[in-house]
Design an enzyme around this catalytic site. Sequence first.
Site, PDB file in Angstrom:
ATOM      1  N   SER A   1     -33.110 -35.165  17.305  1.00 35.49           N
ATOM      2  CA  SER A   1     -33.166 -36.393  18.097  1.00 35.49           C
ATOM      3  C   SER A   1     -31.778 -36.991  18.282  1.00 35.49           C
ATOM      4  CB  SER A   1     -34.044 -37.436  17.400  1.00 35.49           C
ATOM      5  OG  SER A   1     -35.393 -37.233  17.676  1.00 35.49           O
TER       6      SER A   1
ATOM      7  N   ASP B   1     -31.397 -42.974  20.271  1.00 39.32           N
ATOM      8  CA  ASP B   1     -31.076 -42.346  21.553  1.00 39.32           C
ATOM      9  C   ASP B   1     -30.201 -43.236  22.417  1.00 39.32           C
ATOM     10  OD1 ASP B   1     -32.696 -40.318  20.659  1.00 39.32           O
ATOM     11  OD2 ASP B   1     -34.367 -40.769  21.988  1.00 39.32           O
TER      12      ASP B   1
ATOM     13  N   GLU C   1     -36.387 -44.081  16.918  1.00 40.07           N
ATOM     14  CA  GLU C   1     -36.051 -43.042  17.890  1.00 40.07           C
ATOM     15  C   GLU C   1     -35.373 -43.626  19.109  1.00 40.07           C
ATOM     16  OE1 GLU C   1     -35.116 -39.923  19.220  1.00 40.07           O
ATOM     17  OE2 GLU C   1     -36.753 -39.367  17.892  1.00 40.07           O
TER      18      GLU C   1
END
Length: 612
Positions: free
Chosen positions: A519, A305, A301
């Site tokens: 995400s 990002d 994650e």
Amino acid sequence: MRSLSVWVPVALAAVVFAVPAKDCAHKVKESVPPPRGWTKSAPAPADHVIELRIALPQPKFSELEKHLYEVSDPFHDRYGQHLSKEEVESLVAPEAESIHLVNEWLASHGLIEDHLSRSPAKDWVTVKVPVSLAEEMLKTEYHVWTHDATGDAVVRTTAYSIPEHLDSHVELIQPTTMFSRMKSLKTSFRINDAQEKTALVPADAPPISVPSASGGHVDASCNQTITITCLLELYNAVGFKPSAKNGNQIGITGYLEQFANKEDLQLFYADQRPDALNSSFKTILINGGLNNQTLSEAGAEANLDTQFAYGLTFPTPGTFFSTGGRPPFKPDVLTPTNTNEPYLDWLDFVLAQKDIPQTISTSYADDEQTVPESFAKRVCNGFAQLGARGVSLMFSSGDGGVGDGEEDPALQQCFTNDGRNATRFVPLFPPACPFVTAVGGTIHVPETAVFFSGGGFSDVFPRPAYQELAVTKFLDTLAPGTYKGLFNPNGRAIPDVAAQADLFRIFLSGRPVSIGGTSAAAPTFSGIVSLLNSARLSKGLPPLGFLNPLIYAIHALEPTAFNDITVGNNPGCGTPGFNATKGWDPVTGVGTPNFGKLKDIVTLDLLHIAGL
């Protein structure tokens, strides 16, 4: 910050004069039914330490909200005139009487100023206490509750009370009744061999024609692998060079021990953004957050990002906020750790800073119904404070379609959590907060809605005025009775916008990985917003701040500034979900960004949209 010289005498005086507060009549402040999917196991150990957060009322918040909408409304003369940190704090500060009475109550339990910490506006008081004292203060019993599906556990209660005379001076206290399970919003994670992946598309494959894209086309490989180049082409941003010196910044939030690895970032840059090689980002640690740079500990994650947000916006300075703490813990490791929802830890920290990135992306959420309404509203008010200061906040809309955050339909729990167990769609929080921008997902070129794109309608927050026209048009297209009782047609609608959300090529622990989820959409849209902010700041204009009034105004008057997504749906809860359709829809919002057109609009000197 504490002011011992002011507060210690008050606290000491309270010890002398307020002892009766300990034994006065109490009133139930909050009570919830046993939460679905959790089992009460054992009484919480008396010496287990919890961090009580006490929210004092914000009597002038409506005034802050008025300021927020004025400085965020492109039709208003105050557009862009954001408030200072001090101005915001003055508008959320509690009454002196509330501070005094809460001080008296705490002191009656032996908690003087040295034991407390306060938010800059003094609207939150935090104190660490053993369970035994918390139970005495709140006239309750804490238990260890275990989540049936995962075995995770929390120390919680289903009801608590406070002295009657404090009822109007305390808004909420947590952790008490909150059984949320914050999760990252990524649905797919597949390790692929880089050479095999790229070989699937012939080198001479013709580009895909997309009239709104840069040059009117997008490379054919973007239908199977999303890269920085794909996004710049698709969203008409090729050739724009953001400044590294105009004060623009972009921030990414990280939770749940997700570490953004800088070695992986260099591999990503070598692969997709070679001009950014040897550049990096700043990491800020909050509430015991860590920065483990061991390659094997890299977080999928966090890497997704940071690699795409910073890759899209290079050389804009980037910040990664690593926030420690998580609600669940293992019941055999009862250490004195914070079991609050960590959004609030992040908010506490960032609201205390004078210098905040103008664009911030978050790819984590909870099922709205697992967050007590009082807590959700207070956290949402914290996001409003950031918006009033000129910060644009993006949140992933969810990965379960109209269901909860579980992408596997078999694991979705589409029932109310209020004891009725009624079938219901499950919106997510914080995307449901009207003061943030919720980002849904698309896939492929030309774009269609990706099936997992979270969307729907809040059961807590009413529909804000800026959505009224667009959302009403959508609701009018539904056949009478469609999903009657499964959603709240008067609620804040989700999402606001969308971006690509699958097949993203990142590097994780030294290897290329294909990953997807909203995400991916949130940092992508945030990257485009940061580029728009750079264009504005370079012209001496203020940052965009809270985006939603502007987004819906542009959509109404210049709809081609967003690429309307009209194909796809977001199934969940055993239904096909909603359909993507012309105009706003609860799958892709108003659509994906056309940077070139948006830049022309937002760099107008006064930005009065009616003059377009």
